[in-house]
Write a protein that holds these residues in place. Sequence first.
Motif, mmCIF file in Angstrom:
data_model
loop_
_atom_site.group_PDB
_atom_site.id
_atom_site.type_symbol
_atom_site.label_atom_id
_atom_site.label_comp_id
_atom_site.label_asym_id
_atom_site.label_seq_id
_atom_site.Cartn_x
_atom_site.Cartn_y
_atom_site.Cartn_z
ATOM 1 N N ILE A 1 0.860 -1.183 0.000
ATOM 2 C CA ILE A 1 0.000 0.000 0.000
ATOM 3 C C ILE A 1 0.895 1.230 0.000
ATOM 4 C CG2 ILE A 1 -1.534 1.428 1.412
ATOM 5 C CD1 ILE A 1 -3.065 -1.006 2.186
ATOM 6 N N VAL B 1 0.848 5.399 0.381
ATOM 7 C CA VAL B 1 0.052 6.521 0.885
ATOM 8 C C VAL B 1 0.577 7.807 0.270
ATOM 9 C CG1 VAL B 1 -0.713 7.773 2.935
ATOM 10 C CG2 VAL B 1 -0.313 5.303 3.057
ATOM 11 N N HIS C 1 -1.958 -0.991 -3.870
ATOM 12 C CA HIS C 1 -3.077 -0.050 -3.731
ATOM 13 C C HIS C 1 -2.518 1.313 -3.343
ATOM 14 C CE1 HIS C 1 -7.281 1.009 -3.344
ATOM 15 N NE2 HIS C 1 -7.046 1.575 -2.172
ATOM 16 N N LEU D 1 -3.451 5.027 -1.874
ATOM 17 C CA LEU D 1 -4.417 5.844 -1.141
ATOM 18 C C LEU D 1 -4.003 7.306 -1.264
ATOM 19 C CD1 LEU D 1 -4.718 3.647 2.047
ATOM 20 C CD2 LEU D 1 -6.637 4.252 0.573
ATOM 21 N N SER E 1 -7.745 4.535 -4.367
ATOM 22 C CA SER E 1 -8.964 5.064 -3.745
ATOM 23 C C SER E 1 -8.657 6.399 -3.080
ATOM 24 C CB SER E 1 -9.540 4.079 -2.727
ATOM 25 O OG SER E 1 -8.627 3.821 -1.688
ATOM 26 N N GLN E 2 -9.712 7.208 -2.971
ATOM 27 C CA GLN E 2 -9.600 8.569 -2.453
ATOM 28 C C GLN E 2 -10.022 8.586 -0.983
ATOM 29 O OE1 GLN E 2 -10.608 12.033 -5.033
ATOM 30 N NE2 GLN E 2 -12.250 12.375 -3.545
ATOM 31 N N GLU E 3 -9.026 8.519 -0.116
ATOM 32 C CA GLU E 3 -9.275 8.526 1.325
ATOM 33 C C GLU E 3 -8.101 9.196 2.030
ATOM 34 O OE1 GLU E 3 -10.758 4.621 2.911
ATOM 35 O OE2 GLU E 3 -10.640 4.066 0.785
ATOM 36 N N VAL F 1 -5.581 8.859 5.161
ATOM 37 C CA VAL F 1 -5.074 7.898 6.142
ATOM 38 C C VAL F 1 -4.938 8.590 7.489
ATOM 39 C CG1 VAL F 1 -3.136 6.414 6.782
ATOM 40 C CG2 VAL F 1 -3.906 6.511 4.398
ATOM 41 N N THR G 1 -8.417 4.705 7.741
ATOM 42 C CA THR G 1 -8.679 5.939 7.006
ATOM 43 C C THR G 1 -9.799 6.747 7.654
ATOM 44 O OG1 THR G 1 -10.394 5.123 5.487
ATOM 45 C CG2 THR G 1 -8.081 4.658 4.911
ATOM 46 N N TYR H 1 -7.343 -1.065 5.969
ATOM 47 C CA TYR H 1 -6.621 -1.763 4.906
ATOM 48 C C TYR H 1 -5.460 -2.537 5.533
ATOM 49 C CZ TYR H 1 -8.944 1.228 1.414
ATOM 50 O OH TYR H 1 -9.858 1.864 0.625
#
Length: 632
Positions: free
Chosen positions: A6, A8, A29, A31, A117-119, A121, A136, A142
């Motif tokens: 992931i 960020v 992924h 974020l 994805s639009q978040e 953290v 998030t 996640y």
Amino acid sequence: MEYDVIVVGGGHAGIEASLISAKMGAKTHLLTILIENIGLASCNPAIGGLGKGHLTKEVDALGGAMGLITDSCGIQYRVLNASKGPAVRGTRAQIDMDQYRIFAKDLILNTPHLSVSQEVVEGLIVQDGRAIGLKTNINKTYFAKKIIITTGTFLRGLVHIGESQSQNGRFGESASIGLSQSLESLGFEMGRLKTGTCPRLDGRSIDFSRLEIHSGDFPPPFFSYKTDRASFNPNQLPCYVTYTNANTHKLIRDNFHRAPLFTGQIEGVGPRYCPSIEDKINRFASKDRHQLFLEPQTAKGVEYYVNGLSTSLPFDIQEQVIASIEGLENARITRYGYAIEYDYIQPTELLHTLETRKIKNLYLAGQINGTTGYEEAAAQGIMAGINAVLSLAKDEKQERFGGLEELVLRRDEAYIGVMIDDLVTKGTKEPYRVFTSRAEYRLLLREDNALFRLGDYAHKLGVMDSKDYEALCIDQKNIAWALEYLENEVLTPSKQNLALLASLDEMPISDKCSPKLIIGRDSFDSTKLKKMYPQFSALSPRALEQIHIQCKYQSYIQKQHENIAKSHQMLQVKIPQDFVFEGIPGLSLEVVEKLNTFRPQSLLDASKISGITPAGLDVLHLYIHLRKANKR
């Protein structure tokens, strides 16, 4: 759902980290706070420059995207220091910042193995000293085997425009508060840094007739080895130059009492080599003027970036300052300049792989490590992504990536290696940026040979096309063959050779010499090389370029290779188990404490300890040698 990796943050570090991770086959992924701002140029609309161009080409050689995006979205291309040697030249491109952002976003969204994805953290999930997941702002959790944080200026970001303050990661976007608190609670050594940006101007309100024009180079240089030089012919827009003046300086000095930089409102340390205009007026009071570059932000030239006028002065003073400058008397500000403070983690908290020392499986890249600049961020991002996936393969006992278990570039291999080594061994108290002067072996670390230095790594990582690697191998063999051929040749002042030199418009020779001396002349080029040695005609342009450069600097290159060999030999020196570090001149108390704590078995082991610099290793080597000599 659990991911392999992931990432960020969707800035330049996050782009490279997520793309390389996915290209290496990891389920990745990304974020990010705003998907539409992936790849947004927060400050100047340009990529590359002195030192930074080297980083961009090294990222490209390792399978990164920055160079290719820049070649697709550039609106002016130049080589800085073109009149100087190839080691200190720097390719720089003005970019259409809107097109760059769109290209980067579409690339992220269309890369296999990569989701986004639009978040926001809010915090890390750590178990038994290992990062295992994230939470998030929408209470979603996640999980991942490896986590890379590339938050830029968003950690507790605080924007200053005069007396006005707002919590933003950059103007108009929310700061990341929870993640910063989470990192602090884990015991990381954190600090505050400051950077800034300049006003943007409405292009229609600028009087360009009174400004100096700076055009791009022709033919235009480019960054990516994948770019086809034959078809590369972008539409280039000019930049313009103007200057501050005595009136500008008086306006700024008279309002120092309203400048956050001087009132104590700003606590973070700003970049030494890119100071704000108020800092320049204060520090260089004797200067009558400062140069300003007006750079188009898009191909339509609607807005212009005023390079050299970074400021956090109040909006009304910014308006007066702009109006005091020639050609800008009637210019309208579309976006005001501002300063931004943000949290960073002292990079001595990191291993050379960019994994944190305190928390396993957690990697940091970009401004969170105390650097400044898109290129520095991208370089760290790609290295964090590569090492995260290599570590994943090692954990799972997979035999992949040519046997590589980690990728730590040496200082003699890449500017990336210089930067990361500087950060993790020395740390930083101010925003760090790359310069050619930071590299001891800069003659070997040129822009033109980035692919030759790093292409083998890209092949092992599986991120270079087989055709590209085959072409690289052919070039490497041809260069070695040509240099060996020339080494064994002798050029005499015969009538035939003098006539040949005259036909090439080259000065004659009066004594026998190596042809390398002729080929290395400034006046020589690849066209002349092929005429002089027709057997080289089938060689590629980049191979011919390398032959010319290596002939020109052969003695210096050889000397640097000898120094590198001595350095590598030195690192193999064993440190006696009973060696006493106390009392050695040149070693600080902090260094002595670390050496006593870790008790490295060799200078190589010592070089991997944060805070142990190359100068410190030289001192250790000297005193180990003296001890051995005294015992004889």
